[in-house]
Design a protein around this motif. Structure first.
Motif, mmCIF file in Angstrom:
data_model
loop_
_atom_site.group_PDB
_atom_site.id
_atom_site.type_symbol
_atom_site.label_atom_id
_atom_site.label_comp_id
_atom_site.label_asym_id
_atom_site.label_seq_id
_atom_site.Cartn_x
_atom_site.Cartn_y
_atom_site.Cartn_z
ATOM 1 N N MET A 124 0.713 -1.388 0.069
ATOM 2 C CA MET A 124 0.103 0.004 0.075
ATOM 3 C C MET A 124 0.882 1.276 -0.074
ATOM 4 O O MET A 124 0.420 2.379 -0.529
ATOM 5 C CB MET A 124 -1.029 0.289 1.106
ATOM 6 N N ILE A 125 2.047 1.076 0.647
ATOM 7 C CA ILE A 125 2.989 2.360 0.693
ATOM 8 C C ILE A 125 3.246 2.829 -0.887
ATOM 9 O O ILE A 125 3.047 4.148 -1.211
ATOM 10 C CB ILE A 125 4.143 2.146 1.257
ATOM 11 N N PRO A 126 3.864 2.027 -1.798
ATOM 12 C CA PRO A 126 3.897 2.546 -3.242
ATOM 13 C C PRO A 126 2.634 2.945 -3.792
ATOM 14 O O PRO A 126 2.849 3.685 -4.760
ATOM 15 C CB PRO A 126 4.801 1.416 -3.616
ATOM 16 N N HIS A 127 1.667 2.078 -3.525
ATOM 17 C CA HIS A 127 0.453 2.485 -4.081
ATOM 18 C C HIS A 127 -0.098 3.831 -3.657
ATOM 19 O O HIS A 127 -0.443 4.770 -4.745
ATOM 20 C CB HIS A 127 -0.669 1.483 -3.679
ATOM 21 N N HIS A 128 0.075 4.019 -2.366
ATOM 22 C CA HIS A 128 -0.312 5.626 -1.980
ATOM 23 C C HIS A 128 0.714 6.614 -2.510
ATOM 24 O O HIS A 128 0.192 7.666 -3.085
ATOM 25 C CB HIS A 128 -0.202 5.596 -0.337
ATOM 26 N N GLN A 129 1.757 6.032 -2.639
ATOM 27 C CA GLN A 129 2.768 6.980 -3.140
ATOM 28 C C GLN A 129 2.492 7.498 -4.481
ATOM 29 O O GLN A 129 2.471 8.765 -4.991
ATOM 30 C CB GLN A 129 4.392 6.608 -3.148
ATOM 31 N N GLN A 130 2.238 6.639 -5.349
ATOM 32 C CA GLN A 130 1.782 6.735 -6.752
ATOM 33 C C GLN A 130 0.414 7.821 -6.916
ATOM 34 O O GLN A 130 0.436 8.809 -7.600
ATOM 35 C CB GLN A 130 1.319 5.824 -7.714
ATOM 36 N N ALA A 131 -0.453 7.555 -5.948
ATOM 37 C CA ALA A 131 -1.910 8.227 -6.019
ATOM 38 C C ALA A 131 -1.447 9.828 -5.493
ATOM 39 O O ALA A 131 -1.882 10.643 -6.050
ATOM 40 C CB ALA A 131 -2.750 7.515 -4.857
ATOM 41 N N VAL A 132 -0.330 9.987 -4.384
ATOM 42 C CA VAL A 132 -0.100 11.339 -4.355
ATOM 43 C C VAL A 132 0.627 12.105 -5.483
ATOM 44 O O VAL A 132 0.265 13.233 -5.587
ATOM 45 C CB VAL A 132 0.952 11.432 -2.838
ATOM 46 N N GLU A 133 1.632 11.309 -6.269
ATOM 47 C CA GLU A 133 2.065 11.798 -7.477
ATOM 48 C C GLU A 133 0.960 12.195 -8.433
ATOM 49 O O GLU A 133 1.204 13.299 -8.950
ATOM 50 C CB GLU A 133 3.326 10.720 -8.220
ATOM 51 N N MET A 134 0.016 11.588 -8.638
ATOM 52 C CA MET A 134 -0.963 11.885 -9.670
ATOM 53 C C MET A 134 -1.690 13.055 -8.851
ATOM 54 O O MET A 134 -2.060 14.012 -9.740
ATOM 55 C CB MET A 134 -1.869 10.450 -9.557
#
Length: 203
Positions: A59-69
């Protein structure tokens, strides 16, 4: 008979002592904070399982990508509602990244799954809703209504992956805080998907 009875009491007392020690001494399981200190770190080791570790690591990298988007929206989004939603997503998920990182550190686990390069590289294109490098480049290069459409379509897919992971954690996880966070993620992102579908329908 008396000696055998005393031996049985001693065994029960020993088992009770061990149980209380594992529960923090007051009969209730310890629930370490996301930034544990001292004995809290040691206690957390007995409160989680492999599903909790995988949930946080994925979930950490998943959230990181959502934040980038979400960070791409200012200056690109045409619809104020899309910009507001993007800011809402970033504000919610950034602190959750810190919380999950704290859990993994307390458990003595790596904050990234082996072989992922620290940023979700092991998930594969489309796995759990993750965007590819080409997807991210297309979103970065878009603006106006085109950005809004791409952002909403990609984030719906992205949220779908997060909800799937959250449901798995709620079914298989052991760490109370992680299971609770998974429930929050499922509820929040299900609502956001409905909002985004509505925005696509009126765009």
């Amino acid at each position: 008979m008396r000696r055998r009875h005393h031996f049985g009491l001693a065994a029960v007392a020993l088992a009770l002592t061990a149980t209380l020690a594992a529960c923090g001494g007051d009969g209730t399981p310890t629930t370490p904070s996301s930034t544990p200190t001292g004995s809290g770190s040691a206690a957390s080791a007995s409160d989680h399982n492999a599903a909790d570790v995988m949930f946080a690591q994925m979930m950490i990298p998943h959230h990181q990508q959502a934040v980038e988007m979400a960070e791409l929206a200012p200056g690109r989004a045409a619809n104020p509602a899309v910009l507001t939603l993007a800011q809402q997503i970033g504000a919610a998920q950034a602190p959750e990244i810190e919380t999950m990182t704290g859990w993994l550190e307390a458990w003595g686990e790596p904050t990234a799954m082996p072989g992922t390069g620290g940023h979700g590289g092991g998930h594969g294109t489309g796995d759990m809703g993750m965007m590819s490098a080409d997807d991210m480049a297309a979103l970065q290069g878009a603006s106006g209504p085109d950005f809004d459409r791409k952002f909403l379509e990609m984030m719906i897919q992205h949220h779908g992956g997060a909800i799937e992971m959250a449901r798995t954690e709620q079914r298989d996880g052991q760490f109370p805080d992680a299971v609770a966070l998974a429930g929050t993620i499922e509820s929040t992102q299900t609502t956001e998907i409905e909002t985004m579908k509505g925005l696509l329908g009126t765009g």
